[in-house]
Design a protein around this motif. Sequence first.
Motif, PDB file in Angstrom:
ATOM      1  N   ARG A 219       0.842  -1.197   0.000  1.00 52.76           N
ATOM      2  CA  ARG A 219       0.000   0.000   0.000  1.00 52.76           C
ATOM      3  C   ARG A 219       0.878   1.248   0.000  1.00 52.76           C
ATOM      4  NH1 ARG A 219      -1.086   2.310   5.148  1.00 52.76           N
ATOM      5  NH2 ARG A 219       0.236   1.375   6.739  1.00 52.76           N
ATOM      6  N   PRO A 220       0.521   2.280  -0.778  1.00 56.97           N
ATOM      7  CA  PRO A 220       1.341   3.490  -0.839  1.00 56.97           C
ATOM      8  C   PRO A 220       1.306   4.245   0.486  1.00 56.97           C
ATOM      9  CG  PRO A 220      -0.717   3.804  -2.030  1.00 56.97           C
ATOM     10  CD  PRO A 220      -0.665   2.360  -1.641  1.00 56.97           C
ATOM     11  N   LEU A 221       2.479   4.698   0.921  1.00 57.07           N
ATOM     12  CA  LEU A 221       2.576   5.453   2.165  1.00 57.07           C
ATOM     13  C   LEU A 221       2.467   6.955   1.935  1.00 57.07           C
ATOM     14  CD1 LEU A 221       5.322   3.451   4.098  1.00 57.07           C
ATOM     15  CD2 LEU A 221       2.843   3.376   4.355  1.00 57.07           C
TER      16      LEU A 221
ATOM     17  N   THR B  41      -4.347  21.753  -7.921  1.00 55.55           N
ATOM     18  CA  THR B  41      -4.084  21.676  -6.482  1.00 55.55           C
ATOM     19  C   THR B  41      -3.770  20.232  -6.138  1.00 55.55           C
ATOM     20  OG1 THR B  41      -5.579  23.508  -5.987  1.00 55.55           O
ATOM     21  CG2 THR B  41      -4.989  22.045  -4.161  1.00 55.55           C
ATOM     22  N   LEU B  42      -2.585  20.015  -5.599  1.00 51.41           N
ATOM     23  CA  LEU B  42      -2.176  18.664  -5.215  1.00 51.41           C
ATOM     24  C   LEU B  42      -2.496  18.440  -3.738  1.00 51.41           C
ATOM     25  CD1 LEU B  42       1.351  18.420  -6.917  1.00 51.41           C
ATOM     26  CD2 LEU B  42      -0.915  18.001  -7.900  1.00 51.41           C
ATOM     27  N   LYS B  43      -3.284  17.407  -3.451  1.00 55.45           N
ATOM     28  CA  LYS B  43      -3.563  17.004  -2.073  1.00 55.45           C
ATOM     29  C   LYS B  43      -2.598  15.873  -1.724  1.00 55.45           C
ATOM     30  CE  LYS B  43      -7.285  19.488  -1.051  1.00 55.45           C
ATOM     31  NZ  LYS B  43      -7.369  20.382   0.124  1.00 55.45           N
ATOM     32  N   ILE B  44      -1.687  16.157  -0.823  1.00 54.25           N
ATOM     33  CA  ILE B  44      -0.643  15.205  -0.466  1.00 54.25           C
ATOM     34  C   ILE B  44      -0.820  14.788   0.998  1.00 54.25           C
ATOM     35  CG2 ILE B  44       1.846  14.837  -0.249  1.00 54.25           C
ATOM     36  CD1 ILE B  44       2.194  16.999  -2.407  1.00 54.25           C
ATOM     37  N   MET B  45      -0.897  13.492   1.229  1.00 52.15           N
ATOM     38  CA  MET B  45      -0.992  12.977   2.590  1.00 52.15           C
ATOM     39  C   MET B  45       0.194  12.061   2.857  1.00 52.15           C
ATOM     40  SD  MET B  45      -3.806  10.427   4.367  1.00 52.15           S
ATOM     41  CE  MET B  45      -5.071  11.665   4.566  1.00 52.15           C
ATOM     42  N   ASN B  46       0.956  12.405   3.867  1.00 49.22           N
ATOM     43  CA  ASN B  46       2.079  11.563   4.281  1.00 49.22           C
ATOM     44  C   ASN B  46       1.557  10.497   5.246  1.00 49.22           C
ATOM     45  OD1 ASN B  46       4.489  10.405   5.026  1.00 49.22           O
ATOM     46  ND2 ASN B  46       5.190  12.153   6.246  1.00 49.22           N
ATOM     47  N   LYS B  47       1.374   9.267   4.765  1.00 55.20           N
ATOM     48  CA  LYS B  47       0.834   8.177   5.573  1.00 55.20           C
ATOM     49  C   LYS B  47       1.917   7.408   6.323  1.00 55.20           C
ATOM     50  CE  LYS B  47      -2.303   5.789   3.301  1.00 55.20           C
ATOM     51  NZ  LYS B  47      -2.957   5.092   2.158  1.00 55.20           N
ATOM     52  N   ALA B  48       3.164   7.824   6.130  1.00 58.11           N
ATOM     53  CA  ALA B  48       4.258   7.183   6.862  1.00 58.11           C
ATOM     54  C   ALA B  48       4.291   7.691   8.303  1.00 58.11           C
ATOM     55  CB  ALA B  48       5.589   7.467   6.174  1.00 58.11           C
ATOM     56  N   GLN B  49       5.005   6.976   9.158  1.00 61.98           N
ATOM     57  CA  GLN B  49       5.101   7.369  10.563  1.00 61.98           C
ATOM     58  C   GLN B  49       6.280   8.296  10.826  1.00 61.98           C
ATOM     59  OE1 GLN B  49       4.758   4.175  13.354  1.00 61.98           O
ATOM     60  NE2 GLN B  49       3.177   3.133  12.201  1.00 61.98           N
TER      61      GLN B  49
ATOM     62  N   ALA C  17      13.071   5.732  -0.947  1.00 60.36           N
ATOM     63  CA  ALA C  17      12.710   5.525  -2.349  1.00 60.36           C
ATOM     64  C   ALA C  17      11.483   4.628  -2.514  1.00 60.36           C
ATOM     65  CB  ALA C  17      13.900   4.929  -3.103  1.00 60.36           C
ATOM     66  N   ARG C  18      11.140   3.866  -1.478  1.00 63.59           N
ATOM     67  CA  ARG C  18       9.985   2.978  -1.577  1.00 63.59           C
ATOM     68  C   ARG C  18       8.673   3.741  -1.480  1.00 63.59           C
ATOM     69  NH1 ARG C  18      11.319  -0.881   3.293  1.00 63.59           N
ATOM     70  NH2 ARG C  18      11.623   1.216   4.164  1.00 63.59           N
ATOM     71  N   ILE C  19       8.728   4.979  -1.023  1.00 63.54           N
ATOM     72  CA  ILE C  19       7.511   5.768  -0.839  1.00 63.54           C
ATOM     73  C   ILE C  19       7.296   6.653  -2.063  1.00 63.54           C
ATOM     74  CG2 ILE C  19       6.346   7.461   0.616  1.00 63.54           C
ATOM     75  CD1 ILE C  19       7.995   6.514   2.954  1.00 63.54           C
ATOM     76  N   HIS C  20       6.297   6.310  -2.840  1.00 62.58           N
ATOM     77  CA  HIS C  20       5.975   7.099  -4.035  1.00 62.58           C
ATOM     78  C   HIS C  20       4.540   6.796  -4.449  1.00 62.58           C
ATOM     79  CE1 HIS C  20       6.312   3.457  -6.507  1.00 62.58           C
ATOM     80  NE2 HIS C  20       7.403   3.181  -5.799  1.00 62.58           N
ATOM     81  N   ASN C  21       4.003   7.630  -5.323  1.00 59.47           N
ATOM     82  CA  ASN C  21       2.648   7.412  -5.824  1.00 59.47           C
ATOM     83  C   ASN C  21       2.458   8.245  -7.090  1.00 59.47           C
ATOM     84  OD1 ASN C  21       0.072   6.451  -6.014  1.00 59.47           O
ATOM     85  ND2 ASN C  21      -0.568   7.086  -3.969  1.00 59.47           N
TER      86      ASN C  21
END
Length: 469
Positions: A357-359, A384-392, A453-457
């Motif tokens: 799942r994308p973080l 408008t880019l809605k960006i959510m950082n789902k990482a901890q 690098a694993r976090i992308h979408n």
Amino acid sequence: MSDKIPVQDITPVKVVDSVDLYAKREKIYTRAFTGIYRNLRVVGGGLLFLLYFGTVWLTWNGRQAVWWDLPARKFHVFGATFWPQDFVLLSALLIISAFGLFFITVWAGRIWCGYTCPQSVFTWVFMWAEKVTEGDRNQRIKLDKAPMSASKFGRKLAKHGIWVAVSLATAITFVGYFTPIRELIPDLFTLRLDGWGLFWVGFFTLATYGNAGYLREQVCIYMCPYARFQSVMFDKDTLIVSYDPRRGEHRGPRKKNADYQAQGLGDCVDCLMCVQVCPTGIDIRDGLQVECIGCAACIDACDTIMDKMDYPRGLISYTTEHNLAGQQTQVVRPRLIGYAVALLAMCSVFVYAVVERPLVELDVLKDRVLYRENEQGRIENVYTLKIMNKAQTDQTFVVKASGLPGLAYEGKREIRALAGEVLSVPVELSIDPEQLPSSTNEILFRIESVDDARIHNDADSRFIGPSVR
């Protein structure tokens, strides 16, 4: 003169007695017993209690390991944090649980009900409280019939005290998964807990107390839908708790070493132990019944009597209809294989979806103005880019746009987002009108983490321009 012949109705009047459709619950007094299935249930219940009451106290990176933070819309499960956007995973988990229940039911009947259902587990705990405070079956029957006295009042008070303590601990633990348990308990007992917290603690205390203390088998028989649709999944090869009438009939008492077969008797001594230990109060010798939860209490009780009489065990056992009829039981059968394959496939997909799942969540909203021409004569679109950082952890992201030759990106390319932060970033894209292949063009936004690098979408959108002639 009248042409009508006088007729008199001589039909006897039938008096119909009123029928009460409500049957008052008869209290079930269960007898204490021992046996291998009881031991399995005690071990299994202990592990479930350890999992339920223990997990809430675990910590992970300075916070509660399992915490459903509803106000912040974050759902922490050890090292993973889930968001409302991941709700589809919860739906998938529920579907997997349903298929798991279907599989276990086709294979072993209502074994879930007898060993792991919370209603059954807490009912056994409450029945244990009855035994230690009021005595075994006959003592409880005698106590309930006796007039109120200091001894009876004390025993009843002790029983209800244990019931309330278990119910309160269960409720506090449940609410503790939504409100950090280390804050909840001090706030509760110092009366600083907010109104909603008090309500839910009280609600689940009352629910546990009422379900396990009073409703008990009524929940299994009348309230739980599983008892109704289980028959659809049963077949003649499903393991069920059954009495063997070929071996047990005819029933009757006898002395231990008597030649009972010469008397025309079977192995059943008609001791009623199987009835007295049953938590739903049925007689398993009457055959498979919807009230049977497959707990095997009757098996343990009957095996104890068989041991005392020096008879072989298994008069009541886990068996199948085919086996009772003297036929071969098919353990591996198409329906069971189908459920197993479907369950394995769904579990594999679920694990893959959780791991991959994308973080970072990326949504692109295009401005209501389709396009505009800037000072350089280039065609411009605003997003408008809605960006959510789902990482901890905090992340620095780089945003890119592609899909058209000569596409220019104007805006903030590097974006710093705190853990769990949601950002709205305005972005402008422009292009030379001569390089537009059409009035509507597919483009792609990509966001990548500089730190991991694993976090992308990726997210698709459209670039709108004037009509191309």
